[in-house]
Scaffold this motif. Structure first.
Motif, PDB file in Angstrom:
ATOM      1  N   VAL A  84      50.016  26.074  57.485  1.00 43.29           N
ATOM      2  CA  VAL A  84      50.287  25.120  56.406  1.00 43.29           C
ATOM      3  C   VAL A  84      50.096  25.795  55.051  1.00 43.29           C
ATOM      4  N   ILE A  85      49.028  26.572  54.916  1.00 41.93           N
ATOM      5  CA  ILE A  85      48.777  27.276  53.650  1.00 41.93           C
ATOM      6  C   ILE A  85      49.939  28.216  53.321  1.00 41.93           C
ATOM      7  N   GLU A  86      50.404  28.950  54.311  1.00 43.10           N
ATOM      8  CA  GLU A  86      51.526  29.862  54.084  1.00 43.10           C
ATOM      9  C   GLU A  86      52.783  29.091  53.678  1.00 43.10           C
ATOM     10  N   ILE A 120      55.871  21.608  57.555  1.00 46.11           N
ATOM     11  CA  ILE A 120      54.465  21.210  57.417  1.00 46.11           C
ATOM     12  C   ILE A 120      54.140  20.056  58.354  1.00 46.11           C
ATOM     13  N   VAL A 121      55.008  19.041  58.353  1.00 45.33           N
ATOM     14  CA  VAL A 121      54.793  17.884  59.226  1.00 45.33           C
ATOM     15  C   VAL A 121      54.781  18.320  60.690  1.00 45.33           C
ATOM     16  N   VAL A 168      44.530  17.282  57.188  1.00 47.01           N
ATOM     17  CA  VAL A 168      45.577  17.801  56.309  1.00 47.01           C
ATOM     18  C   VAL A 168      46.634  16.740  56.033  1.00 47.01           C
ATOM     19  N   LEU A 169      46.999  16.023  57.088  1.00 46.24           N
ATOM     20  CA  LEU A 169      48.059  15.027  56.953  1.00 46.24           C
ATOM     21  C   LEU A 169      47.902  13.998  58.066  1.00 46.24           C
ATOM     22  N   ILE A 177      45.597  16.010  52.524  1.00 40.42           N
ATOM     23  CA  ILE A 177      45.726  16.936  51.395  1.00 40.42           C
ATOM     24  C   ILE A 177      47.176  17.180  50.994  1.00 40.42           C
ATOM     25  N   VAL A 178      48.076  17.287  51.969  1.00 42.59           N
ATOM     26  CA  VAL A 178      49.463  17.617  51.650  1.00 42.59           C
ATOM     27  C   VAL A 178      50.384  16.411  51.783  1.00 42.59           C
ATOM     28  N   SER A 179      49.819  15.199  51.780  1.00 45.16           N
ATOM     29  CA  SER A 179      50.653  14.012  51.965  1.00 45.16           C
ATOM     30  C   SER A 179      51.718  13.891  50.881  1.00 45.16           C
ATOM     31  N   ALA A 180      51.347  14.181  49.636  1.00 45.92           N
ATOM     32  CA  ALA A 180      52.325  14.077  48.546  1.00 45.92           C
ATOM     33  C   ALA A 180      53.365  15.185  48.642  1.00 45.92           C
TER      34      ALA A 180
END
Length: 289
Positions: A84-86, A120-121, A168-169, A177-180
């Motif tokens: 996810v970070i990448e 990501i999802v 994370v989601l 964290i990455v929902s937006a």
């Protein structure tokens, strides 16, 4: 005095043979089982200690299994969050490229960003191990770490990873964290070129997400290291208990082999002694010839 009713020599030889036979049976049992203390009658104290420690070692075996399961969950989550970070890093690069780009280029970048959002999802959803998804569930994960005995009191220690610290989601994509960043329409150039100020706002959101993701990865990494260390320790502890039990109850096979050889010689001599003692009574008959 010579007597036909009482043969003291034969009685002594027979008692010696019985003792030798009993010792041989004990030695043969030790050789066949490999145990000096096979049951409570052999040495009640050692047998009791060994039985308790063997039982504890079985519990430690279950602890090792639990640590292995926990390690699998943590490895999976750690791999997922790094991916996810990448991916967020790649979105960041795309946003930098979008700043000041033409509307046509921004639309191409939008297509690429949407693909990264979908990735990501997918990564979060697939970071599943044995029915547990630490990046998505948001529930605490408890890993059994040790089994402790103090006298008759026992306790089980756990390593706890707080779910909220590593989520994370969420499954519906509304929290985390990455929902937006992973939301549809987050990067939308369909109505015209996106202003640099809007891109800068998106970049700020990405930087915030990356900072949080780094903290989450650190939490998972620390937990992973602790579980790995505990696995190594429990394995060594189990081996140490096995050695300790062995020192209490295992037979020294070299010693038992030597003892068996000596007893076999003693048995042969005992049989000869009994034969000689019985022959002495036969000599009484010659007195009446």
């Amino acid at each position: 005095m010579a007597s036909i009713n009482t043969n003291a020599s034969a009685m002594t030889a027979l008692q010696t043979l019985n003792t030798i036979s009993k010792n041989m049976a004990t030695t043969q049992s030790r050789i066949s089982t490999g145990l000096r203390v096979a049951e409570a009658s052999d040495n009640a104290a050692y047998w009791s200690i060994a039985t308790s420690m063997k039982s504890d070692n079985k519990a430690l075996s279950s602890v090792q299994d639990a640590l292995g399961l926990g390690a699998g969950k943590l490895d999976t989550a750690y791999t997922g969050i790094n991916e996810v970070i990448e991916t967020v890093d790649k979105i960041k690069q795309k946003l930098v490229s979008a700043r000041g780009a033409s509307q046509e280029d921004q639309q191409k970048i939008q297509t690429e960003v949407e693909a990264l959002q979908d990735h990501i999802v997918s990564v979060v959803g697939n970071s599943n191990y044995a029915g547990s998804n630490m990046l998505q569930d948001g529930t605490d994960v408890n890993v059994v770490a040790s089994y402790n005995r103090t006298g008759t009191t026992v306790s089980v220690d756990q390593i706890t990873i707080t779910g909220a610290d590593v989520q994370v989601l969420s499954e519906d994509g509304t929290t985390g964290i990455v929902s937006a960043i992973a939301a549809d329409g987050w990067f939308d150039a369909s109505g015209g070129a996106i202003a640099d100020t809007a891109v800068d706002t998106m970049l700020g959101a990405v930087e915030t997400a990356l900072a949080s993701l780094s903290e989450q990865a650190s939490v998972l990494g620390a937990a992973k290291s602790r579980v790995d260390l505990q696995k190594d320790f429990v394995s060594k502890l189990s081996d140490a208990i096995d050695r300790g039990v062995g020192q209490l109850v295992d037979a020294d096979m070299n010693e038992e082999s030597a003892r068996l050889s000596a007893l076999q010689v003693q048995q042969q001599l005992g049989v000869q002694a009994l034969s000689i003692a019985n022959q002495n009574t036969q000599s009484i008959l010659s007195l009446f010839r």
